[in-house]
Write a protein that holds these residues in place. Structure first.
Motif, PDB file in Angstrom:
ATOM      1  N   LYS A  48     -42.688  17.275  14.303  1.00 55.50           N
ATOM      2  CA  LYS A  48     -43.026  16.223  15.256  1.00 55.50           C
ATOM      3  C   LYS A  48     -42.737  14.839  14.692  1.00 55.50           C
ATOM      4  N   LEU A  49     -43.140  14.604  13.465  1.00 57.48           N
ATOM      5  CA  LEU A  49     -42.924  13.291  12.859  1.00 57.48           C
ATOM      6  C   LEU A  49     -41.463  13.053  12.505  1.00 57.48           C
ATOM      7  N   ALA A  50     -40.731  14.134  12.224  1.00 55.89           N
ATOM      8  CA  ALA A  50     -39.309  13.999  11.888  1.00 55.89           C
ATOM      9  C   ALA A  50     -38.491  13.512  13.074  1.00 55.89           C
ATOM     10  N   GLU A  51     -39.041  13.615  14.262  1.00 54.52           N
ATOM     11  CA  GLU A  51     -38.345  13.125  15.463  1.00 54.52           C
ATOM     12  C   GLU A  51     -38.283  11.603  15.504  1.00 54.52           C
ATOM     13  N   GLN A  52     -39.134  10.947  14.700  1.00 57.74           N
ATOM     14  CA  GLN A  52     -39.221   9.495  14.726  1.00 57.74           C
ATOM     15  C   GLN A  52     -38.582   8.869  13.484  1.00 57.74           C
ATOM     16  N   PRO A  53     -37.757   7.840  13.668  1.00 53.81           N
ATOM     17  CA  PRO A  53     -37.216   7.121  12.509  1.00 53.81           C
ATOM     18  C   PRO A  53     -38.347   6.401  11.778  1.00 53.81           C
ATOM     19  N   GLY A  54     -38.479   6.659  10.508  1.00 55.43           N
ATOM     20  CA  GLY A  54     -39.537   6.038   9.728  1.00 55.43           C
ATOM     21  C   GLY A  54     -40.083   6.983   8.684  1.00 55.43           C
ATOM     22  N   ASP A  55     -41.068   6.512   7.936  1.00 52.00           N
ATOM     23  CA  ASP A  55     -41.709   7.304   6.891  1.00 52.00           C
ATOM     24  C   ASP A  55     -43.175   7.517   7.252  1.00 52.00           C
ATOM     25  N   PHE A  56     -43.646   8.744   7.044  1.00 54.04           N
ATOM     26  CA  PHE A  56     -45.000   9.094   7.447  1.00 54.04           C
ATOM     27  C   PHE A  56     -45.735   9.794   6.312  1.00 54.04           C
ATOM     28  N   ALA A  57     -47.062   9.675   6.369  1.00 56.16           N
ATOM     29  CA  ALA A  57     -47.927  10.435   5.462  1.00 56.16           C
ATOM     30  C   ALA A  57     -49.113  10.951   6.268  1.00 56.16           C
ATOM     31  N   VAL A  58     -49.559  12.153   5.897  1.00 50.89           N
ATOM     32  CA  VAL A  58     -50.680  12.793   6.586  1.00 50.89           C
ATOM     33  C   VAL A  58     -51.640  13.364   5.553  1.00 50.89           C
ATOM     34  N   ALA A  59     -52.927  13.150   5.775  1.00 49.06           N
ATOM     35  CA  ALA A  59     -53.950  13.813   4.965  1.00 49.06           C
ATOM     36  C   ALA A  59     -55.021  14.306   5.913  1.00 49.06           C
ATOM     37  N   PHE A  60     -55.207  15.621   5.943  1.00 50.29           N
ATOM     38  CA  PHE A  60     -56.204  16.249   6.810  1.00 50.29           C
ATOM     39  C   PHE A  60     -57.067  17.166   5.961  1.00 50.29           C
ATOM     40  N   LYS A  61     -58.381  17.101   6.188  1.00 50.02           N
ATOM     41  CA  LYS A  61     -59.278  18.047   5.521  1.00 50.02           C
ATOM     42  C   LYS A  61     -60.410  18.425   6.462  1.00 50.02           C
ATOM     43  N   ASP A  62     -60.546  19.721   6.694  1.00 52.11           N
ATOM     44  CA  ASP A  62     -61.646  20.252   7.491  1.00 52.11           C
ATOM     45  C   ASP A  62     -62.858  20.348   6.565  1.00 52.11           C
ATOM     46  N   LEU A  63     -63.898  19.610   6.876  1.00 54.27           N
ATOM     47  CA  LEU A  63     -65.054  19.565   5.983  1.00 54.27           C
ATOM     48  C   LEU A  63     -65.934  20.797   6.106  1.00 54.27           C
ATOM     49  N   SER A  64     -65.657  21.649   7.092  1.00 57.60           N
ATOM     50  CA  SER A  64     -66.405  22.895   7.222  1.00 57.60           C
ATOM     51  C   SER A  64     -65.776  24.022   6.407  1.00 57.60           C
ATOM     52  N   THR A  65     -64.446  24.067   6.388  1.00 59.32           N
ATOM     53  CA  THR A  65     -63.741  25.169   5.724  1.00 59.32           C
ATOM     54  C   THR A  65     -63.029  24.762   4.443  1.00 59.32           C
ATOM     55  N   GLY A  66     -62.780  23.462   4.283  1.00 60.30           N
ATOM     56  CA  GLY A  66     -62.022  22.999   3.132  1.00 60.30           C
ATOM     57  C   GLY A  66     -60.519  23.052   3.336  1.00 60.30           C
ATOM     58  N   GLU A  67     -60.068  23.544   4.492  1.00 62.47           N
ATOM     59  CA  GLU A  67     -58.623  23.604   4.765  1.00 62.47           C
ATOM     60  C   GLU A  67     -58.034  22.196   4.721  1.00 62.47           C
TER      61      GLU A  67
END
Length: 300
Positions: A36-55
């Motif tokens: 999804k992000l590769a469809e857009q010109p630019g640089d991206f960063a993502v950080a996700f953490k589920d606080l219930s499971t640790g995923e």
């Protein structure tokens, strides 16, 4: 007569197999986010953490980005830390002013209301406002005027030092907003998605200053007025305590997402070098929606 149970058993097995094959996995979610992000010109960063499971999903989480207004969350944290230590009270009042010193040479500069997302404070220069009010406006309307007053009070170096103590090893707060001499010399506030995840996780678990202070900061963040990214495509029953940031070709959002059933997760979405900012914002909002659907549907 025995054929029917066998048919039902077969159909049930096929249904279960289909459901399993269609169920989103964490790795598949990460691949979908990258696509999804590769469809857009630019640089991206993502950080996700589920606080219930640790995923966790981490994409370019250690890449540096201009912090823009995401640095206002660390500044708020420093306010609550110093208040807890007795340096001042959030009820203390301060005279509104529009004169600040550059970190380069201490020369005086002023902010323009036309360049600020919050303009009302400029109409009340010389009047007093409580520190809490300044912090509130700094977060929910991203007031630059309030931000510079607060940073002058708590000291940018102290903000960075506190970030290190919290385990955020890359966030650097050097200065207030619109210090053009510092900007020209490359003296900018910077952050990473991974560091923002660290501080929001600690806030969500009541580990910043104390549980009461953490909750007080969350309550402010829940009133955020700019909601084009993380909350944009989520149901109204989902609450988001977050802080955005944007300058030219840069769009950020970062915070804690609270589901109606009590579960919560941290999500940070950073971007830079954007060519089509409106489309990038839309894509980042779609990423937020993808993560929400994964978390909310995982146990169904």
């Amino acid at each position: 007569m025995t054929i029917y149970p066998k048919i039902f058993l077969l159909l049930g097995s096929l249904f279960l197999l289909s459901a399993c094959s269609n169920r989103m996995t964490l790795n598949k979610l990460q691949d979908n986010i990258k696509s999804k992000l590769a469809e857009q010109p630019g640089d991206f960063a993502v950080a996700f953490k589920d606080l219930s499971t640790g995923e966790t999903i981490l994409i370019n989480e250690q890449q540096y980005f201009h912090a823009a207004s995401t640095m206002k969350t660390p500044v708020m944290i420093e306010v609550y830390k110093q208040a807890a230590a007795g340096a001042f009270s959030l009820n203390d009042s301060f005279v509104l002013k529009n004169e600040f010193k550059s970190i380069v040479d201490s020369s005086v500069f002023s902010l323009k209301a036309s360049d600020d997302s919050e303009k009302e404070l400029y109409q009340h220069l010389g009047e007093k406002r409580s520190l809490y009010n300044l912090v509130y406006e700094m977060i929910i309307r991203s007031s630059n005027l309030a931000t510079n007053m607060v940073i002058e009070l708590v000291n940018a170096r102290q903000v960075t030092q506190t970030m290190r103590q919290l385990g955020a090893s890359h966030i650097q707060v050097l200065r207030g907003v619109e210090d053009s001499k510092a900007f020209d010399k490359g003296f900018n506030n910077v952050t990473t998605a991974g560091d923002l995840q660290v501080i929001f996780e600690k806030m969500a678990t009541g580990e910043i200053v104390d549980s009461a202070s953490s909750q007080a900061m969350i309550n402010i963040l829940l009133n955020q007025q700019f909601n084009e990214i993380i909350p944009a495509r989520l149901p109204s029953t989902v609450k988001v305590a977050h802080k955005t940031g944007n300058i030219m070709h840069v769009q950020h959002d970062s915070g804690i997402v609270f589901l109606p059933d009590g579960r919560k997760y941290v999500l940070v979405l950073l971007s830079k070098n954007l060519q089509k900012e409106d489309q990038a914002i839309k894509a980042m909002a779609e990423v937020s929606e993808m993560i929400y659907k994964y978390v909310s549907n995982r146990d169904k």
